[in-house]
Design an enzyme around this catalytic site. Structure first.
Site, PDB file in Angstrom:
ATOM      1  N   ASN A 112      21.700   3.270 -30.169  1.00 55.83           N
ATOM      2  CA  ASN A 112      21.417   1.838 -30.136  1.00 55.83           C
ATOM      3  C   ASN A 112      22.332   1.122 -31.117  1.00 55.83           C
ATOM      4  O   ASN A 112      22.662   1.652 -32.180  1.00 55.83           O
ATOM      5  CB  ASN A 112      19.958   1.565 -30.509  1.00 55.83           C
ATOM      6  CG  ASN A 112      19.613   0.082 -30.423  1.00 55.83           C
ATOM      7  OD1 ASN A 112      19.937  -0.570 -29.432  1.00 55.83           O
ATOM      8  ND2 ASN A 112      18.978  -0.448 -31.451  1.00 55.83           N
ATOM      9  N   HIS A 114      22.360  -2.056 -33.403  1.00 53.75           N
ATOM     10  CA  HIS A 114      21.382  -3.006 -33.956  1.00 53.75           C
ATOM     11  C   HIS A 114      22.060  -3.935 -34.958  1.00 53.75           C
ATOM     12  O   HIS A 114      22.789  -3.472 -35.843  1.00 53.75           O
ATOM     13  CB  HIS A 114      20.243  -2.250 -34.650  1.00 53.75           C
ATOM     14  CG  HIS A 114      19.192  -3.167 -35.197  1.00 53.75           C
ATOM     15  ND1 HIS A 114      18.276  -3.807 -34.392  1.00 53.75           N
ATOM     16  CD2 HIS A 114      18.935  -3.577 -36.467  1.00 53.75           C
ATOM     17  CE1 HIS A 114      17.490  -4.563 -35.136  1.00 53.75           C
ATOM     18  NE2 HIS A 114      17.872  -4.444 -36.396  1.00 53.75           N
ATOM     19  N   SER A 141      24.412  -1.753 -37.317  1.00 51.83           N
ATOM     20  CA  SER A 141      24.273  -0.299 -37.402  1.00 51.83           C
ATOM     21  C   SER A 141      24.263   0.300 -36.006  1.00 51.83           C
ATOM     22  O   SER A 141      23.689  -0.274 -35.083  1.00 51.83           O
ATOM     23  CB  SER A 141      22.955   0.084 -38.099  1.00 51.83           C
ATOM     24  OG  SER A 141      22.821  -0.543 -39.357  1.00 51.83           O
TER      25      SER A 141
END
Length: 225
Positions: A112, A114, A141
């Site tokens: 992911n 983020h 991140s």
């Protein structure tokens, strides 16, 4: 991983998919030992779908509004993705919280992107929250996905200094530019198996990472092990 020398990556988007575009371009330029096998969106009008189609990448729409609950939606997503047998799933601006139905199905194979320096500011409105807190730095991140929201092991972070004139929109624009750099880097590392995880921490070349990699002032710092 697939039996070919190049990993297969599926990308999930909900909007423009600019991080997806960065990953697709890096794969096409052989900067990543992988190919994007499909792009899936929960929104039929997501602009990123047109970009993927223009590059000859198969696209799918799985509308979350067509399902009674999150689990049913996630099961349908799994079915669509399984047809492509991806090695990795990348959530690139995919604005849905995934349930264990999906996360466990692709156990430790989901990344992911983020928009915060995790563990700071999981969830939404990260740029406004960073400004409200008076943070000197902010960023993005790329992390492995676990069942705890935005809490999986972090691979790399892009860092930007917060300016006194910043608004949430201005800060978001600068952070998004960082994401376009760090997301292909993270995919390169996991596709080449330089970085792995046990779900609790990351490993770089087999050694436990004490600190994730970082991108700051146009310079890459490799993971601390």
């Amino acid at each position: 991983m697939s039996t070919t020398s190049r990993a297969k990556v599926a990308v999930l988007i909900s909007g423009r998919g600019t991080n997806m575009q960065s990953i697709v371009t890096a794969c096409a330029n052989d900067q990543i030992p992988a190919d994007v096998c499909c792009v899936v969106s929960n929104k039929a009008r997501a602009p990123g779908l047109a970009f993927a189609a223009s590059r000859g990448i198969t696209t799918h729409v799985v509308n979350h509004r067509d399902f009674a609950d999150r689990e049913s939606f996630d099961a349908a997503l799994c079915e669509v993705l399984d047809a492509h047998a991806p090695d990795w799933i990348v959530l690139a601006g995919f604005m849905r919280i995934l349930t264990p139905v999906f996360i466990d199905h692709f156990h430790l194979r989901i990344l992911n992107i983020h928009p915060s320096l995790l563990p700071l500011y999981p969830g939404l409105n990260t740029h406004a929250r960073a400004l409200a807190a008076g943070d000197a730095q902010h960023g993005a991140s790329v992390h492995f996905v676990t069942c705890d929201l935005d809490a999986g092991p972090v691979i790399i972070q892009g860092i930007v200094d917060v300016e006194t004139t910043d608004t949430p929109i201005a800060l978001a624009d600068r952070v998004l530019t960082l994401e376009h750099t760090i997301s292909p880097e993270a995919v390169k590392w996991i596709a080449s198996e330089l970085i792995t995880t046990d779900g609790k921490q990351c490993f770089y070349k087999g050694s436990a990472m004490i600190k994730p990699a970082s991108w700051y002032n146009r310079a890459l710092t490799y993971p601390v092990i």
